[in-house]
Structure formats: C-alpha cells, structure tokens
Write a protein that holds these residues in place. Structure first.
Motif, short mmCIF file in Angstrom:
data_model
loop_
_atom_site.label_atom_id
_atom_site.label_comp_id
_atom_site.label_asym_id
_atom_site.label_seq_id
_atom_site.Cartn_x
_atom_site.Cartn_y
_atom_site.Cartn_z
N UNK A 68 0.86 -1.19 0.00
CA UNK A 68 0.00 0.00 0.00
C UNK A 68 0.89 1.24 0.00
N UNK A 69 0.57 2.12 -0.94
CA UNK A 69 1.23 3.42 -0.99
C UNK A 69 0.13 4.47 -0.89
N UNK A 70 0.32 5.44 0.00
CA UNK A 70 -0.63 6.56 0.11
C UNK A 70 0.16 7.83 -0.20
N UNK A 71 -0.28 8.54 -1.23
CA UNK A 71 0.46 9.73 -1.64
C UNK A 71 0.05 10.94 -0.79
N UNK A 72 0.68 12.06 -1.04
CA UNK A 72 0.46 13.25 -0.21
C UNK A 72 -0.95 13.83 -0.38
N UNK A 73 -1.63 13.48 -1.47
CA UNK A 73 -3.02 13.93 -1.66
C UNK A 73 -4.02 13.00 -0.98
N UNK A 74 -3.52 11.92 -0.36
CA UNK A 74 -4.40 10.98 0.33
C UNK A 74 -4.99 9.91 -0.57
#
Length: 82
Positions: A68-74
């Motif tokens: 799982x990767x969560x970017x800075x925009x959510x």
C-alpha cells in the motif's frame, strides 16, 4: 506511507461528509482514512465483519499480501506483493 501488509480491508467511511476522507483502509487491523483509492492491482474478495461498537455488519473489499502506498493527496495505491 509505503508499506507491505498481510491484509487490507477497504470500506466506505460512513462518517465522511462525502467530500473528504471517504474511505477507511484497515491495514492489518489499524485504520487509516484516505481521500480515494486510485489503483487496486491485486486479487480481491469481499468480506464482512461484525462491528460491536455500532452493532452491525460492515462489508469490505479485501486484499491479502499486498503493498500500500498513500500519496500526499491521500490517494491509496494497492498492488500485489512482489
């Protein structure tokens, strides 16, 4: 966040205002709220759990052994573990 998990459950956040933090990710039992789920590139199944605190079943899209990767925009990106 950029981690591997043995189980991820994706559930709509019924406490959301419909604009922000609409999705709950249950990551090996720990909950994280995200804005969106952009990619699921892994085998999935449906599951349900009885949630004692609300007195009802909650339904999920579940993914086992994934990254799982969560970017800075959510936005969440869920892929099969390599």
């Amino acid at each position: 966040m950029n981690k591997q998990f043995s189980q991820v459950k994706i559930r709509y956040n019924t406490d959301s205002n419909g604009q922000d933090q609409c999705w709950r990710l249950i990551l090996d039992g720990d909950e994280v709220l995200v804005e969106s789920v952009q990619i699921i590139n892994a085998p999935v199944c449906t599951s349900r759990d009885w949630i004692e605190s609300v007195g009802k079943f909650k339904h999920h899209i579940s993914v086992n052994d994934c990254h799982v990767q969560i970017d800075t925009a959510g936005a969440a990106l869920i892929t099969a573990k390599v």
